[in-house]
Design a protein around this motif. Structure first.
Motif, mmCIF file in Angstrom:
data_model
loop_
_atom_site.group_PDB
_atom_site.id
_atom_site.type_symbol
_atom_site.label_atom_id
_atom_site.label_comp_id
_atom_site.label_asym_id
_atom_site.label_seq_id
_atom_site.Cartn_x
_atom_site.Cartn_y
_atom_site.Cartn_z
ATOM 1 N N ASP A 151 0.860 -1.180 0.000
ATOM 2 C CA ASP A 151 0.000 0.000 0.000
ATOM 3 C C ASP A 151 0.895 1.228 0.000
ATOM 4 N N ILE A 152 0.381 2.317 -0.583
ATOM 5 C CA ILE A 152 1.130 3.557 -0.654
ATOM 6 C C ILE A 152 0.419 4.628 0.166
ATOM 7 N N ASP A 153 1.141 5.275 1.062
ATOM 8 C CA ASP A 153 0.639 6.426 1.803
ATOM 9 C C ASP A 153 1.327 7.653 1.212
ATOM 10 N N GLU A 154 0.666 8.257 0.220
ATOM 11 C CA GLU A 154 1.292 9.384 -0.482
ATOM 12 C C GLU A 154 1.528 10.571 0.444
ATOM 13 N N GLU A 155 0.573 10.839 1.344
ATOM 14 C CA GLU A 155 0.699 11.998 2.230
ATOM 15 C C GLU A 155 1.916 11.869 3.126
ATOM 16 N N ALA A 156 2.159 10.662 3.623
ATOM 17 C CA ALA A 156 3.319 10.429 4.492
ATOM 18 C C ALA A 156 4.579 10.100 3.690
ATOM 19 N N GLY A 157 4.425 9.855 2.387
ATOM 20 C CA GLY A 157 5.575 9.488 1.569
ATOM 21 C C GLY A 157 6.149 8.138 1.934
ATOM 22 N N LEU A 158 5.247 7.174 2.245
ATOM 23 C CA LEU A 158 5.695 5.865 2.710
ATOM 24 C C LEU A 158 5.143 4.727 1.866
ATOM 25 N N LEU A 159 5.957 3.713 1.716
ATOM 26 C CA LEU A 159 5.523 2.427 1.198
ATOM 27 C C LEU A 159 5.334 1.498 2.385
ATOM 28 N N ARG A 160 4.174 0.861 2.469
ATOM 29 C CA ARG A 160 3.941 -0.178 3.473
ATOM 30 C C ARG A 160 3.753 -1.489 2.732
ATOM 31 N N ALA A 161 4.537 -2.471 3.102
ATOM 32 C CA ALA A 161 4.528 -3.722 2.344
ATOM 33 C C ALA A 161 4.609 -4.926 3.261
ATOM 34 N N LYS A 162 4.079 -6.034 2.771
ATOM 35 C CA LYS A 162 4.286 -7.332 3.396
ATOM 36 C C LYS A 162 5.258 -8.104 2.517
ATOM 37 N N ARG A 163 6.225 -8.731 3.141
ATOM 38 C CA ARG A 163 7.249 -9.440 2.399
ATOM 39 C C ARG A 163 7.547 -10.783 3.045
ATOM 40 N N LEU A 164 7.984 -11.710 2.225
ATOM 41 C CA LEU A 164 8.387 -13.010 2.731
ATOM 42 C C LEU A 164 9.752 -12.894 3.384
ATOM 43 N N VAL A 165 9.926 -13.525 4.522
ATOM 44 C CA VAL A 165 11.197 -13.499 5.225
ATOM 45 C C VAL A 165 12.110 -14.551 4.615
ATOM 46 N N ASP A 166 13.202 -14.101 4.029
ATOM 47 C CA ASP A 166 14.149 -15.006 3.375
ATOM 48 C C ASP A 166 13.461 -15.889 2.343
ATOM 49 N N GLY A 167 12.411 -15.356 1.709
ATOM 50 C CA GLY A 167 11.726 -16.115 0.675
ATOM 51 C C GLY A 167 10.889 -17.263 1.205
ATOM 52 N N ASP A 168 10.651 -17.309 2.528
ATOM 53 C CA ASP A 168 9.892 -18.398 3.142
ATOM 54 C C ASP A 168 8.418 -18.055 3.119
ATOM 55 N N VAL A 169 7.629 -18.844 2.383
ATOM 56 C CA VAL A 169 6.209 -18.561 2.232
ATOM 57 C C VAL A 169 5.476 -18.601 3.559
ATOM 58 N N SER A 170 5.987 -19.321 4.537
ATOM 59 C CA SER A 170 5.291 -19.487 5.815
ATOM 60 C C SER A 170 5.539 -18.337 6.789
ATOM 61 N N GLU A 171 6.484 -17.446 6.503
ATOM 62 C CA GLU A 171 6.799 -16.355 7.422
ATOM 63 C C GLU A 171 6.758 -15.026 6.678
ATOM 64 N N ILE A 172 5.881 -14.121 7.134
ATOM 65 C CA ILE A 172 5.677 -12.833 6.478
ATOM 66 C C ILE A 172 5.892 -11.721 7.494
ATOM 67 N N THR A 174 5.794 -7.267 8.038
ATOM 68 C CA THR A 174 5.301 -5.999 7.515
ATOM 69 C C THR A 174 6.378 -4.937 7.714
ATOM 70 N N VAL A 175 6.678 -4.188 6.656
ATOM 71 C CA VAL A 175 7.752 -3.197 6.716
ATOM 72 C C VAL A 175 7.264 -1.875 6.136
ATOM 73 N N GLU A 176 7.972 -0.804 6.463
ATOM 74 C CA GLU A 176 7.738 0.512 5.893
ATOM 75 C C GLU A 176 9.039 1.022 5.297
ATOM 76 N N ALA A 177 8.916 1.803 4.236
ATOM 77 C CA ALA A 177 10.097 2.405 3.630
ATOM 78 C C ALA A 177 9.722 3.771 3.091
ATOM 79 N N PRO A 178 10.595 4.774 3.272
ATOM 80 C CA PRO A 178 10.323 6.092 2.705
ATOM 81 C C PRO A 178 10.506 6.071 1.191
ATOM 82 N N MET A 179 9.697 6.843 0.507
ATOM 83 C CA MET A 179 9.863 6.964 -0.937
ATOM 84 C C MET A 179 10.762 8.171 -1.244
ATOM 85 N N PRO A 180 11.558 8.083 -2.344
ATOM 86 C CA PRO A 180 11.548 7.013 -3.340
ATOM 87 C C PRO A 180 12.189 5.735 -2.805
ATOM 88 N N CYS A 181 11.654 4.609 -3.294
ATOM 89 C CA CYS A 181 12.223 3.331 -2.901
ATOM 90 C C CYS A 181 12.082 2.320 -4.040
#
Length: 284
Positions: A151-172, A174-181
């Motif tokens: 999801d993108i929070d344009e007002e805050a300039g943030l990317l919020r994402a769910k990602r696999l931990v080390d590519g492991d489908v069983s472990e997810i 949630t992270v945030e990153a400032p844009m640009p990213c």
């Protein structure tokens, strides 16, 4: 919101006609090319962002002139306002590092700097997964890999994402990153369109992009190393520290197969064939 999607042409291994020169470099001119399959996940992620957040979408690739058709193929999957091809002989035979430096320079050369760059998980030819992260390193941007939703929070300039931990489908996680990213989409990425307005926008853009893809040549900008002010000593083969020690040949499918031709109207000839195939039709 300005989004860039990176894509690449790879050998069409289904053809069984992949050619290499004596130094182990792929002879792309003699090998059928298709868009890298893993780039489709990045295209879906970028298209979701366009539908939900609007803005401008650019599609970029590096390769020979024939890669314009790869851009067209990618355009059919994601609405693109413009297409960019980085192409000349000085860029040829680049490894992932030389490719990343060239692509990063292409991104920096855009008139409007992007908020997000999407790349595929890895390519079907090299399978290193290096180019995306190395491009992010060259840009000095935050990098989020193995992304399965965002999801993108344009007002805050943030990317919020769910990602696999080390590519492991069983472990997810949630992270945030400032844009640009920079985002590397995982094959498990699934776009979601929760609102009716998003689903309507998705349908409209899909129809528009199919029409625009028919006249994609009008949207392509081609840049060579001089346009990007790149030193030939640091790109292409000369700028590639990777040395190919050897290449395992890809076996070709047999050119001829044994087959028995049977007339469908010949019941006597068809009977043994039906007897043989009936168990498979029944799921045995």
């Amino acid at each position: 919101m300005h989004t860039v999607v990176l894509t690449k042409g790879v050998p069409d291994f289904r053809e069984g006609q992949v050619s290499f020169d004596e130094d182990g470099h792929l002879e792309r001119g003699k090998t059928p090319t298709v868009m890298n399959p893993n780039d489709k996940h990045a295209l879906r992620a970028a298209f979701q962002t366009r539908v939900r957040n609007g803005g401008h979408v650019s599609l970029m690739s590096m390769g020979p002139p024939g890669y314009q058709e790869v851009l067209q193929e990618g355009m059919r999957d994601v609405y693109a306002d413009d297409l960019y091809l980085l192409s000349d002989r000085e860029m040829g035979a680049a490894d992932t590092w030389a490719t990343a430096m060239t692509v990063a320079t292409g991104i920096q050369n855009l008139e409007t700097q992007p908020d997000l760059v999407f790349a595929g998980f890895k390519t079907a030819d090299g399978e290193t997964g290096h180019t995306g992260p190395q491009t992010a390193y060259c840009l000095d941007w935050p990098l989020v890999t193995h992304v399965v939703s965002l999801d993108i929070d344009e007002e805050a300039g943030l990317l919020r994402a769910k990602r696999l931990v080390d590519g492991d489908v069983s472990e997810i996680e949630t992270v945030e990153a400032p844009m640009p990213c920079f985002v590397v989409a995982d094959p498990e990425f699934e776009p979601t369109y929760r609102k009716a307005s998003h689903r309507l926008e998705h349908k409209q853009l899909r129809e528009e992009t199919q029409e625009r893809a028919e006249n994609y040549e009008d949207l392509v900008t081609v840049w060579d190393h001089e346009d990007l002010n790149l030193d030939p000593d640091y790109i292409g083969l000369d700028g590639s520290p990777t040395i190919v020690a050897g290449v395992d040949p890809i076996p070709k499918a047999p050119s001829e197969r044994e087959a028995t031709v049977v007339d469908g109207d010949d019941s006597a000839a068809m009977e043994p064939i039906l007897d043989e195939l009936t168990p498979y039709a029944a799921g045995d």
